[in-house]
Design a protein around this motif. Structure first.
Motif, short mmCIF file in Angstrom:
data_model
loop_
_atom_site.label_atom_id
_atom_site.label_comp_id
_atom_site.label_asym_id
_atom_site.label_seq_id
_atom_site.Cartn_x
_atom_site.Cartn_y
_atom_site.Cartn_z
N ASN A 233 3.35 -5.12 -0.71
CA ASN A 233 3.97 -3.82 -0.89
C ASN A 233 5.06 -3.85 -1.94
OD1 ASN A 233 3.42 -1.31 0.46
ND2 ASN A 233 3.39 -2.52 2.33
N LEU A 234 5.59 -5.03 -2.21
CA LEU A 234 6.70 -5.11 -3.14
C LEU A 234 6.25 -5.24 -4.59
CD1 LEU A 234 9.06 -7.42 -1.12
CD2 LEU A 234 9.32 -5.01 -1.55
N THR A 235 4.96 -5.38 -4.81
CA THR A 235 4.47 -5.41 -6.18
C THR A 235 4.49 -3.98 -6.72
OG1 THR A 235 3.00 -7.17 -5.53
CG2 THR A 235 2.57 -6.15 -7.64
N PRO A 236 5.23 -3.70 -7.77
CA PRO A 236 5.30 -2.32 -8.23
C PRO A 236 3.98 -1.88 -8.84
CG PRO A 236 6.47 -3.76 -9.72
CD PRO A 236 6.02 -4.61 -8.59
N PHE A 237 3.62 -0.70 -8.62
CA PHE A 237 2.40 -0.11 -9.16
C PHE A 237 1.20 -1.01 -8.97
CE2 PHE A 237 5.84 1.63 -11.95
CZ PHE A 237 5.79 2.90 -11.45
N SER A 238 1.09 -1.63 -7.81
CA SER A 238 -0.01 -2.57 -7.61
C SER A 238 -1.35 -1.86 -7.66
CB SER A 238 0.16 -3.31 -6.30
OG SER A 238 0.26 -2.41 -5.24
N ASP A 239 -1.34 -0.56 -7.48
CA ASP A 239 -2.61 0.17 -7.54
C ASP A 239 -3.14 0.28 -8.97
OD1 ASP A 239 -0.34 1.71 -7.98
OD2 ASP A 239 -1.35 3.58 -7.50
N PHE A 240 -2.33 -0.08 -9.97
CA PHE A 240 -2.80 -0.03 -11.35
C PHE A 240 -3.38 -1.36 -11.79
CE2 PHE A 240 0.13 3.43 -11.07
CZ PHE A 240 -0.34 4.39 -11.94
N PRO B 5 2.93 2.08 -4.65
CA PRO B 5 1.55 2.36 -5.08
C PRO B 5 1.00 3.64 -4.44
CG PRO B 5 1.63 0.38 -3.72
CD PRO B 5 3.03 0.79 -3.98
N PHE B 6 0.00 4.18 -5.04
CA PHE B 6 -0.74 5.36 -4.58
C PHE B 6 0.10 6.63 -4.57
CE2 PHE B 6 -2.34 1.64 -2.18
CZ PHE B 6 -3.51 1.47 -2.90
N LYS B 7 1.12 6.68 -5.43
CA LYS B 7 1.92 7.90 -5.50
C LYS B 7 1.39 8.83 -6.59
CE LYS B 7 5.30 7.45 -2.51
NZ LYS B 7 5.61 8.40 -1.47
N PHE B 8 0.70 8.25 -7.54
CA PHE B 8 0.22 9.08 -8.64
C PHE B 8 -1.27 9.36 -8.46
CE2 PHE B 8 3.98 7.05 -10.43
CZ PHE B 8 4.63 8.15 -10.92
N PRO C 25 -0.36 5.43 3.02
CA PRO C 25 -1.44 4.68 2.34
C PRO C 25 -1.10 3.23 2.04
CG PRO C 25 -0.46 6.31 0.88
CD PRO C 25 0.09 6.58 2.25
N THR C 26 0.15 2.87 2.06
CA THR C 26 0.47 1.47 1.73
C THR C 26 0.59 0.60 2.97
OG1 THR C 26 2.83 1.92 1.75
CG2 THR C 26 1.71 2.13 -0.35
N ASN C 27 0.30 1.18 4.12
CA ASN C 27 0.49 0.42 5.35
C ASN C 27 -0.45 -0.77 5.48
OD1 ASN C 27 2.52 1.99 6.18
ND2 ASN C 27 1.39 3.11 7.74
N PHE C 28 -1.56 -0.71 4.79
CA PHE C 28 -2.52 -1.80 4.95
C PHE C 28 -2.09 -3.06 4.20
CE2 PHE C 28 -3.69 -0.15 0.91
CZ PHE C 28 -4.34 -1.18 0.24
N LEU C 29 -1.06 -2.93 3.35
CA LEU C 29 -0.59 -4.09 2.59
C LEU C 29 0.49 -4.82 3.38
CD1 LEU C 29 -0.27 -2.36 -0.88
CD2 LEU C 29 -1.97 -4.06 -0.23
#
Lengths: 363, 1156
Positions: B632-639, B919-922, B623-627
């Motif tokens: 990708n290095l921003t932690p928890f960027s999905d939040f 991201p997207f692990k939770f 799921p993080t391949n599009f970044l």
């Protein structure tokens, strides 16, 4: 002041004493006193730390100023630093001399094919040679050197195989580091390297009975807020307990952890002595302003002034000779005299450092 | 699932493995192969220039793109006759062509006798501030010498700078797109907004764009450009010229049995009819006609027939990706059909901004194009030189070797300098324009500010300079088609937003062609009708194209089946269908895209890993391949709220981090270094993958979110003074100073230098009277390593032979700097005297109030105070925050990721874990709060990361519990020391005498009109005068009370009590200092003179000539006329006002001041 508390003598109960830490409970003092002790221990105790570094050769990967900074951070054994050393500013020498400084030398070169660690163990305390002073001269002779312990000024842990030394730099074959350091006495208010404490933990009222704080919780306070270890020292509040809005904190849980430059015991002792001498300074300051005082005021002769005397005369002699800490300690306490009249004679608190406190000068 | 998931999360700091890899680096290759992978398109595209090994037949000969280019250049023909019939006609014919082109490795010049290795390595060129030249060998680029363990190639070293060619988005090659652009209608009479366009690419990667414009009369015009000039020819002319198709053939070809479609029949009829006026009926005639018209511009051999020229035109400029005329013919018919369907509205225009219709300009391809063009130009130059010689009557003898040497010496063969100029400036100097929309901005410097910035240069992709000026923002839009190709997060904000993108992490660019020659046969075997099939119904069949060649037709159901089969085959490796084959099936839809089955196998396409649902084949789906890498290095960027992630991508690149682990081999102008970088406790899994631990970018800081002291308001942050003293965020700036004695004034231009580094005899080095420079400079004239320099100190010394004196080069910076390195730079051959120095200065930058910091969540702030540790709040365990930030930083910005990071960091620090922040692990069921809350609880902390804290000043517990945790903080390169501007007095502008502007010149900050308005509004008139007058250009000036002029001051020298006498020996009035008004005095004297003459003549004095314009001056001032120019007053005015009066006077406008 609560009548019940004022009757009780301040007391200390040491729960745990290790080489580098002491865990104790301070009881029957006020919050202001307890916090002052914390602050003094952290910031006002003199220790020895490397202050000047003269780099003779540096072919390591780290730049000079960075190595100098790292050396400054190395804790040096500073027991009885109060008497064993002068502040350079109080010394009559030009730059540094045996009375106001310690000289350490480091001369390491790597000749092997493996990476070599330069550590604090490579620092050698050396006595001053004549050519170390560039016509700066020595200060007025004193008995300071005789009051130093065997390892005074040595890097902490150098003589103890169980303690891992502090890594300063890594070098490879052909690299070299040669330098001369001058360690001076100082306090942490000036620079953090002179702090003997790595952390001072401080807690009161683990059950939050006084309701100084609020424990925010989502669903269940008990589940979300684990009690601290100190909670077992105090009675759990009953569910139907009535809130005593007159209660004040009287029991303080300390854990003083040192970096080794001073022993934990010494830190606490010196902290109290320092606090005492600071107050003595205040009293001294108040005395000096005697003619300017309002008529009818009585000034106590003794350094341990009764609470009402210096509390009431606050307008006259505050600030002038006191350091920032003293101001902080007096400012917010609702009952200033709370601990004041007791700690001079407090059971078991006499310390050799107290004798020296009279001669100590407040900057 | 959550529990299973949890056990699978295996966070690790990887310390031991990293240490091991660092101690024993792999002998061949790099520790982190992914770093070489993501620059692969850069490298491979260069390799393809000379090595195309593995190419399938028909796609090249395996010798690389340059040789294909040479083939395409063909031959040039010259004659030694001038073509006139009365002489001997054209005379001898000579053909010239380039047989082959080679490149060499950079070598030490032959002159040098000492080197043991003849090869030059890139790092040497970088350190010597020269270019890595003579190379042009991509292989050499890749095998850079490994000073840096994680070094990768793909860039050029030009004058010590690392430069690379940036990816550029181009229209997809060999694919017809329909366009509706109102501007097309302005091209000429009867032009409309409709057109179709195809960018055709030759095997050597050079391109030609053909457009087909729809005219309102129903016909179509084909447009192409030749040497930046555009030409338009009727499509019928081309259709006929290709192989002499008859009108019926063309009619049938366009109609494709769709006879009921009157729209189409009408148009085709008009098309055919309109061509009748040309009276060209056969293919031969059409070619003749084309050749005749284009002969003048094409530069083909003079002896060619018109027919041959016409054929050459079609071959070289029309649908150049196809060879056979039949293929071109079919493709043109397809274009025509697509055009008509757009016009009729049965299908829509294509969006050229969509990645569906885009590809990438590969650096190597561009490089190859330039090489090809330069080679072609040299060939043309040879031909032109000879032709001019023939025309000028110079004896031209094709058998004379000397003559050829003369010709060749006149021709510039130095392609290398042209290329290095291109790389150094990014400017494309080209007679053809290479079918590109821009001529500048192709190359960029790969700045090594920090690792993140450096690697993102290799992944950035630009939309084109043309689009940057476009008013509309549609090109900047993030389209769903870009998913997995371009990162939606990693784009700068501001003007390049959406135009400068970065490739997604897993996006690949195809750099080699694929084996596809067998595909048409396979498709035919599976139901596709061949192109040769007669009478195909255009309504019921999709066109099947492979790389822009019509390979057949298929009914919708069959086309869908074919597409599915191809996808299954390529994922499963059946039928030798290459995995990178792009299969685009556009189904028919009402008013949608033009249907068809389009297959692409060429290079320069962006590819992304996808999962084919039909067979479940998974190509590293994540799921993080599009970044992009940075996103990708921003932690928890999905939040986080999405703009915050964009900001972090920017700030990550501005961080003072670790630019390089081999700083002593770097010669950059300015390098920022964080001395105590740490690995973040909370990091995404990719942190390790991309070697981020080798280049740490920040520090794990204890951060309390609390409003304390008020110094943390408005995004300011408080630093713990003790943390600062212990080295928190301590940084260093490395600056370069280059001293070249060739550029010093007084340097001789001759070969033997007259300036030499060193201290001369005029400098006493020892004893009492030693020169002050000996503190800094050694006898060799070079500074001591480690010397402290302040502004104005000597940094180097040199002796001037002519004067015998020693001169110094001064250090000009305004901060204290330490000499870090002195690099002696010699010449290429290493045989000349030392004339050039490169000095690295180290400037310490411990954090100060005003320096900028940021977390990894777009939360930047400025340090406002270094607070004493004892006064800082502390927790029960004695922890004190390193950084205090204000809670107001969160509600509006919604950077929940930062809050989660704080919790995760705290738990990680307590348990010694590297927390996985991918991201997207939770999920909603398995929340991050729950996961980290449990960990915190286990460590004895509050579940949500709060802690009761105590005021450091009073020791009292705060009324609220405080959120405190560990957050990775970056120190940004924006520091007050580089920015502060202060001035009391200083340099002024010579014309206006107002303070100059600019920090560098110690200028002021403009107190402008709006600021003035504010002061007026406040009624602070004293301040107003102070700012605009007293502190600016206050001046005093004499003003004439009589005429009010500021600029007519004159002085009489009456210092010794003298008085000035006029021509008529009358006393000339002047002020006490001898000042007078020149205008009024002249007027008074003229009046006097007139009166005297009138008196002598016995007539009344003539009236004074009146000026045209009278300035209203109150009578009391006019009375002063009696003083005859002697009545002046001093007034305080801004100096510019006087300047204004003078300027106005020069235009004949008088300014008059009333002095009361």
């Amino acid at each position: 002041m609560q009548g019940t508390h004022s009757d009780l003598e301040p007391s200390v109960r040491i729960r745990d004493l290790k080489k580098d830490r002491v865990n104790f409970i301070l009881e029957n003092v006020d919050l202001a006193f307890a916090n002052s002790l914390r602050r003094v221990m952290m910031a006002d105790l003199p220790t020895v730390a490397i202050d000047l570094v003269e780099i003779q050769a540096n072919t390591t990967v780290l730049p000079d100023e960075f190595i100098a900074h790292r050396l400054g951070m190395v804790p040096l054994v500073s027991s009885n630093c109060d008497e064993g050393m002068r502040y350079t500013r109080d010394c009559t020498c030009m730059a540094a001399c045996q009375y106001c400084s310690i000289q350490l030398k480091l001369d390491v070169a790597c000749h092997n094919n493996t990476t070599m660690d330069i550590t604090s163990n490579h620092l050698e305390v050396t006595s001053y040679q004549m050519n170390d002073f560039d016509n700066t001269g020595e200060g007025e002779a004193g008995d300071e050197p005789s009051k130093r312990g065997e390892y005074f000024g040595h890097p902490v842990g150098k003589n103890d195989p169980d303690v891992a030394p502090v890594l300063i730099c890594k070098i490879r074959k052909g690299q070299e580091l040669k330098l001369r350091c001058i360690a001076k006495k100082g306090i942490a208010k000036e620079h953090a390297k002179w702090s003997p404490c790595s952390a001072v933990s401080f807690e009161y009222d683990p059950h939050n009975k006084l309701r100084h704080t609020t424990h925010w919780f989502e669903t269940d306070e008990r589940a979300e807020w684990p009690l601290s270890e100190n909670a077992s020292e105090e009675e759990k509040p009953r569910d139907d307990e009535v809130f005593d809005f007159n209660a004040v904190p009287r029991k303080f849980y300390f854990e003083v952890e040192t970096d080794g430059s001073l022993g934990p015991q010494e830190v606490v002792m010196l902290g109290l002595a320092e606090l005492q001498s600071k107050l003595a300074q205040i009293v001294l300051g108040l005395k000096k302003t005697e003619p300017e005082m309002l008529p009818g005021e009585r000034v106590d002769e003794a350094p341990q002034a009764p609470a009402d005397s210096w509390g009431a005369s606050g307008g006259g002699g505050w600030g002038g000779n006191t350091s920032g800490n003293a101001a902080g300690w007096g400012s917010s306490s609702p009952n200033r005299g709370g601990g004041g009249n007791t700690w001079g004679s407090g059971g078991g608190w006499s310390s050799p450092a107290q004798q020296g406190a009279a001669g100590w000068q407040v900057s | 699932m959550p529990d299973a998931e949890r056990t699978r999360r295996k966070p690790t700091f990887n310390t031991l493995a990293r240490e091991e890899a660092f101690r024993n680096p792999p002998k061949n290759g790099s520790t982190y192969n992914i770093l070489n992978e993501f620059v692969l398109p850069h490298l491979e595209s260069f390799n393809a220039l000379f090595d195309d090994s593995g190419l399938p037949s028909g796609d090249g000969d395996g010798r690389g793109l340059i040789s294909l280019g040479l083939e395409d250049i063909g031959e040039r023909v010259v004659f030694d006759g001038d073509g006139k019939v009365d002489n001997r006609g054209w005379g001898n014919r000579m053909r010239i062509w380039i047989e082959s082109a080679n490149i060499a490795r950079p070598m030490v010049p032959d002159k040098d006798k000492h080197s043991t290795t003849r090869k030059v390595f890139p790092s040497e060129a970088r350190e010597r501030l020269t270019s890595y030249r003579a190379p042009r060998n991509a292989q050499g680029l890749r095998t850079c010498s490994y000073h840096e363990p994680e070094e990768f190639g793909g860039y050029f070293v030009i004058n010590g700078n690392e430069r690379l060619i940036r990816y550029l988005i181009l229209p997809r090659r060999n694919h017809v797109i329909s366009l509706i652009r109102p501007t097309f209608a302005n091209r000429g009479p009867s032009y409309t907004q409709y057109a179709v366009q195809i960018r055709c690419v030759r095997p050597d990667q050079t391109a030609v764009t053909n457009s087909l414009h729809y005219l309102s009369n129903g016909s179509a015009m084909l447009r192409f450009s030749w040497r930046k000039q555009e030409y338009v020819i009727p499509i019928m002319l081309v259709l006929k010229a290709l192989f002499g198709a008859s009108d019926k053939e063309i009619f049938e070809g366009v109609m494709m049995q769709d006879y009921e479609n009157t729209f189409l029949t009408d148009r085709v009829e008009l098309l055919l009819r309109s061509f009748k006026m040309f009276t060209l009926s056969t293919g031969e005639q059409c070619l003749e006609y084309l050749g005749d018209k284009f002969r003048v511009v094409l530069g083909t051999p003079e002896d060619w027939t018109n027919h041959a020229v016409g054929a050459w035109l079609i071959q070289k400029l029309i649908l150049v990706h196809l060879n056979s005329p039949r293929d071109k013919y079919r493709m043109l018919l397809f274009m025509l059909r697509k055009l008509y369907s757009v016009v009729s509205g049965s299908c829509c225009a294509d969006n050229p901004d969509s990645p569906q219709h885009q590809e990438v300009l590969l650096p190597g391809s561009l490089y190859g194009m330039i090489i090809k063009e330069r080679l072609e130009e040299t060939l043309n130059q040879i031909r032109n030189t000879i032709t001019i010689d023939v025309r000028n009557g110079v004896t031209v003898d094709f058998n004379d070797k000397k003559y050829f040497q003369k010709v060749l010496s006149k021709v510039n063969f130095d392609i290398g300098s042209k290329l290095s100029n291109f790389l150094a400036t990014g400017n494309l100097v080209s007679p053809t324009g290479l079918d590109l929309q821009q001529a500048a901005g192709f190359t960029i410097v790969a700045e090594k500010l920090n690792w993140q910035r450096y690697i993102s240069h290799f992944r950035c992709i630009h939309r084109g300079a043309f689009f940057a000026e476009l008013k509309t923002t549609t090109v900047r839009k993030l389209l769903p088609e870009a998913w997995g190709f371009l990162c939606p997060v990693h784009t700068p904000d501001g003007s390049p937003c959406g135009l400068l993108n970065h490739l997604s992490r897993t996006c690949r660019i195809v750099t080699s062609p694929l084996t596809v020659a067998h595909i048409p046969a396979i498709l035919a075997a599976h139901g596709m009708s061949q192109t040769t099939t007669q009478s195909i119904d255009g309504r019921k069949n999709y066109c099947v194209q492979l790389d822009g060649r019509v390979i057949g037709w298929a009914r919708p159901a069959i086309a869908t089946q074919l597409a599915m089969n191809l996808r299954i085959w390529k994922t499963e490796g059946i039928n030798e269908i290459p995995l990178d084959l792009e299969i685009g099936l556009v189904p028919e839809s009402k008013g949608g895209q033009y249907p068809g089955l389009f297959l692409f196998s060429t290079r320069a396409r962006m590819m992304r890993p996808v999962k084919y649902l039909a067979n479940g084949r998974d190509d590293q789906h994540n799921p993080t391949n599009f970044l992009s890498i940075l996103a990708n290095l921003t932690p928890f960027s999905d939040f986080n709220q999405s703009p915050r992630n964009i900001y972090q991508c920017q700030m990550g690149k501005q961080t003072m981090g670790t630019p390089s682990t081999a700083l002593q081999h770097r010669t950059d102008n300015k390098l920022y270094r964080l001395q105590t970088g740490q690995t973040p406790v909370v990091r995404p899994a990719l942190h390790n993958t991309y070697a981020m631990d080798s280049f740490p970018n920040g520090t794990n800081a204890i951060v309390a979110v609390i409003s304390y002291t008020g110094y943390d308001m408005e995004d300011a942050m408080i630093l713990n003074k003790s943390a600062h003293e212990r080295g928190f965020a301590y940084g260093t700036v490395y600056k370069s100073q280059i001293i070249d004695l060739k550029d010093v004034p007084g340097a001789s231009k001759s070969a033997t230098p007259t300036l030499h580094f060193g201290l001369g005899r005029d400098i006493q080095r020892n004893g009492e009277k030693a020169h002050s420079c000996v503190e800094f400079i050694d006898a060799d004239g070079l500074p001591f390593i480690g010397t402290k320099l302040t502004s104005g100190d000597p940094i180097a010394a040199y002796i001037d032979d002519t004067t015998g004196k020693t001169r110094f080069v001064k250090y000009k910076g305004d901060e204290m700097g330490l000499v870090d390195q002195v690099r002696l730079l010699g010449s290429d051959a290493g045989d000349s005297e030392l004339q050039k120095l490169h000095i690295t200065l180290r400037i310490t930058r411990s954090p100060v109030i005003g320096d900028k910091f940021s977390s990894r969540h777009g939360q930047k702030g400025v340090c406002s105070q270094k607070w004493p540790a004892v006064d800082m709040p502390f927790s029960e365990s004695g922890m004190q925050p390193d950084v205090i930030i204000n809670p107001h930083a969160f509600p509006s910005r919604m950077t929940i990721g930062m809050l989660v990071e704080s919790m995760a960091g705290k738990a990680g620090a307590m348990h010694g874990l590297a927390q996985d922040a991918t991201p997207f692990k939770f999920t909603e069921e398995d929340t991050a709060i729950e996961y980290f809350g449990e960990q915190l609880l286990a460590a004895g902390y509050n579940y949500y990361g709060n802690e009761p804290m105590y005021s450091g000043i009073t020791g009292q517990e705060f009324a609220a519990d405080i959120y405190i945790g560990v957050v990775y903080y970056q120190r940004l390169r924006h520091m007050v020391l580089d920015k502060f501007q202060v001035r009391t007095t200083g340099p002024v502008d010579p014309v206006t005498r107002q303070p100059v502007k600019g920090r560098k010149r110690a200028g002021g900050i403009r107190f402008g009109e709006m600021e003035r308005d504010a002061l007026i509004a406040h009624g602070t008139s004293f301040l107003l005068q102070d700012r605009l007058m007293n502190c600016s250009d206050y001046s005093t000036a004499w003003v004439c009370r009589t005429c009010g002029s500021l600029i007519s001051l004159g002085y009489e020298d009456i210092s010794l009590g003298e008085v000035a006498m006029g021509a008529s020996s009358s006393l000339r009035p002047s002020g006490p200092g001898g000042e007078y008004c020149r205008v009024c005095r002249a007027a008074a004297e003229a009046q006097d003179e007139r009166e005297r003459q009138a008196l002598a003549a016995g007539k009344a004095a003539p009236p004074l000539p009146q000026a045209d314009v009278k300035v209203a001056i109150s009578s009391q001032h006019v009375l002063g006329r009696a003083s005859k120019g002697g009545d002046l007053d001093v007034v305080a005015i801004p100096y510019v006002f006087r300047y204004l009066c003078a300027e106005l006077a020069s235009m004949g406008i008088a300014v008059s001041l009333a002095v009361t």
